[in-house]
Scaffold this motif. Sequence first.
Motif, PDB file in Angstrom:
ATOM      1  N   ARG A   1       0.840  -1.201   0.000  1.00 30.21           N
ATOM      2  CA  ARG A   1       0.000   0.000   0.000  1.00 30.21           C
ATOM      3  C   ARG A   1       0.866   1.239   0.000  1.00 30.21           C
ATOM      4  O   ARG A   1       2.029   1.231   0.431  1.00 30.21           O
ATOM      5  CB  ARG A   1      -0.978  -0.043   1.180  1.00 30.21           C
TER       6      ARG A   1
ATOM      7  N   ALA B   1       0.357   5.064   1.560  1.00 34.32           N
ATOM      8  CA  ALA B   1      -0.558   5.591   2.576  1.00 34.32           C
ATOM      9  C   ALA B   1      -0.268   7.061   2.879  1.00 34.32           C
ATOM     10  O   ALA B   1       0.157   7.401   3.981  1.00 34.32           O
ATOM     11  CB  ALA B   1      -0.449   4.732   3.833  1.00 34.32           C
ATOM     12  N   PRO B   2      -0.488   7.927   1.919  1.00 39.47           N
ATOM     13  CA  PRO B   2      -0.185   9.341   2.160  1.00 39.47           C
ATOM     14  C   PRO B   2      -1.220  10.021   3.064  1.00 39.47           C
ATOM     15  O   PRO B   2      -2.369   9.598   3.130  1.00 39.47           O
ATOM     16  CB  PRO B   2      -0.244   9.952   0.754  1.00 39.47           C
ATOM     17  N   SER B   3      -0.770  11.048   3.741  1.00 40.20           N
ATOM     18  CA  SER B   3      -1.669  11.895   4.527  1.00 40.20           C
ATOM     19  C   SER B   3      -1.985  13.121   3.667  1.00 40.20           C
ATOM     20  O   SER B   3      -1.054  13.790   3.209  1.00 40.20           O
ATOM     21  CB  SER B   3      -0.976  12.332   5.823  1.00 40.20           C
TER      22      SER B   3
ATOM     23  N   GLU C   1      -4.644   8.634   4.577  1.00 47.46           N
ATOM     24  CA  GLU C   1      -4.541   8.692   6.039  1.00 47.46           C
ATOM     25  C   GLU C   1      -4.980  10.078   6.521  1.00 47.46           C
ATOM     26  O   GLU C   1      -4.164  10.968   6.774  1.00 47.46           O
ATOM     27  CB  GLU C   1      -3.130   8.309   6.474  1.00 47.46           C
TER      28      GLU C   1
ATOM     29  N   TYR D   1      -2.015   7.731  14.548  1.00 45.82           N
ATOM     30  CA  TYR D   1      -1.302   7.112  13.436  1.00 45.82           C
ATOM     31  C   TYR D   1      -0.992   5.646  13.748  1.00 45.82           C
ATOM     32  O   TYR D   1      -1.292   4.742  12.958  1.00 45.82           O
ATOM     33  CB  TYR D   1      -0.005   7.893  13.156  1.00 45.82           C
TER      34      TYR D   1
ATOM     35  N   VAL E   1      -2.884   2.706  11.538  1.00 47.69           N
ATOM     36  CA  VAL E   1      -2.053   1.975  10.569  1.00 47.69           C
ATOM     37  C   VAL E   1      -2.034   0.481  10.892  1.00 47.69           C
ATOM     38  O   VAL E   1      -2.142  -0.364  10.003  1.00 47.69           O
ATOM     39  CB  VAL E   1      -0.613   2.549  10.580  1.00 47.69           C
TER      40      VAL E   1
ATOM     41  N   ARG F   1       7.862   1.211   2.919  1.00 41.28           N
ATOM     42  CA  ARG F   1       7.771   2.621   3.317  1.00 41.28           C
ATOM     43  C   ARG F   1       9.150   3.109   3.740  1.00 41.28           C
ATOM     44  O   ARG F   1      10.080   2.312   3.915  1.00 41.28           O
ATOM     45  CB  ARG F   1       6.749   2.801   4.445  1.00 41.28           C
TER      46      ARG F   1
ATOM     47  N   LEU G   1      10.122   5.676   9.164  1.00 39.53           N
ATOM     48  CA  LEU G   1       9.052   5.043   9.945  1.00 39.53           C
ATOM     49  C   LEU G   1       9.518   3.755  10.627  1.00 39.53           C
ATOM     50  O   LEU G   1       8.716   3.026  11.205  1.00 39.53           O
ATOM     51  CB  LEU G   1       7.821   4.798   9.050  1.00 39.53           C
TER      52      LEU G   1
HETATM   53  N1  GLU Z   1       0.658   8.371   6.429  1.00 43.65           N
HETATM   54  C1  GLU Z   1       2.048   8.248   6.715  1.00 43.65           C
HETATM   55  C2  GLU Z   1       2.795   9.398   6.097  1.00 43.65           C
HETATM   56  O1  GLU Z   1       2.274  10.055   5.220  1.00 43.65           O
HETATM   57  C3  GLU Z   1       2.669   6.973   6.174  1.00 43.65           C
HETATM   58  C4  GLU Z   1       2.140   5.780   6.840  1.00 43.65           C
HETATM   59  C5  GLU Z   1       2.832   4.480   6.555  1.00 43.65           C
HETATM   60  O2  GLU Z   1       3.339   4.259   5.444  1.00 43.65           O
HETATM   61  O3  GLU Z   1       2.800   3.639   7.433  1.00 43.65           O
HETATM   62  O4  GLU Z   1       3.900   9.641   6.510  1.00 43.65           O
END
Ligand code: GLU
Length: 278
Positions: A3, A5-7, A39, A181, A185, A199, A203
């Motif tokens: 996936r 998963a942008p905010s 997200e 978060y 997640v 990712r 993270l």
């Molecule tokens: N939403 C997070 C971000 O934009 C990434 C989350 C993830 O990949 O676990 O930094």
Amino acid sequence: MTRFAPSPTGRLHAGHAFSAVRAHDFAASRGGRFLLRIEDIDQGRSRPEHVATILADLVWLGLDHEAPVFQSARRERYAAALDTLRARGLVYRCFCTRAEIAASQGAPHGGEPVYPGTCRRLDAAEVAARADAPHCWRLDMAMAVALAGPLLWHDHGHPVAAMPAAQGDVVLARKDAGTSYHLAVTVDDAAQGVSDVVRGIDLFAATHVHRLLQALLGLPTPAYHHHPLLLGPDGERLAKRHGAPTLAALREAGEDGRAFADALREGRLPTGFSTANA
Ligand code: GLU
């Protein structure tokens, strides 16, 4: 299944494209599925126009994905997970303000300060008296770690021992969002059947917490593939302040998005950029 998963709190830049290309290609090269998860639990900072721009950016980059899932529509799932933890006495209400937490310790080395545990020590009568005041919910990290025992995950196929304790009593439900978060997640990666999380290495620290939450909630652990970050000319993680053009700006200027994605794949980075492990 991977996936991206942008905010949707701003426009995407080359660093996001770098990550999206990797996650997409990981799935594509294995005949797997590529999900898009928006997200948007932070309703104060998330904007519909940013969602629209993200969707257009991915088309421009040539990254086919499945219909997006929005975290804002999944609050009940997060609440249920929090209930599970609450029923086991693993979370507690925290009434502290940011300023109080910052004042209670020296400035941390960047990032969020580790919470000193003030509200963990409140007795039941004090909590009851304040229960209507704004509060977040924090994980009782020491209790959680003791309960879960030693944990591992695999990163690029190599075992990594989870060491979440250093992050202290992390927030699992923000005052303003009802989740966090970390919790959202973890719940979503499991619910969506994400088998491989691709990712940025920024993270990596969060993964220690996610692995613990998986154990506490009885959820499967995906394989992780943290990748190097795209760095700006000063050697720091690419960010807004570098003034690098957003993907939207490149698109609007008529740049070829597929060629841009190919360049990132092949390590032909925009001038001044580099990659490195954080
Ligand atoms: N939403 C997070 C971000 O934009 C990434 C989350 C993830 O990949 O676990 O930094």
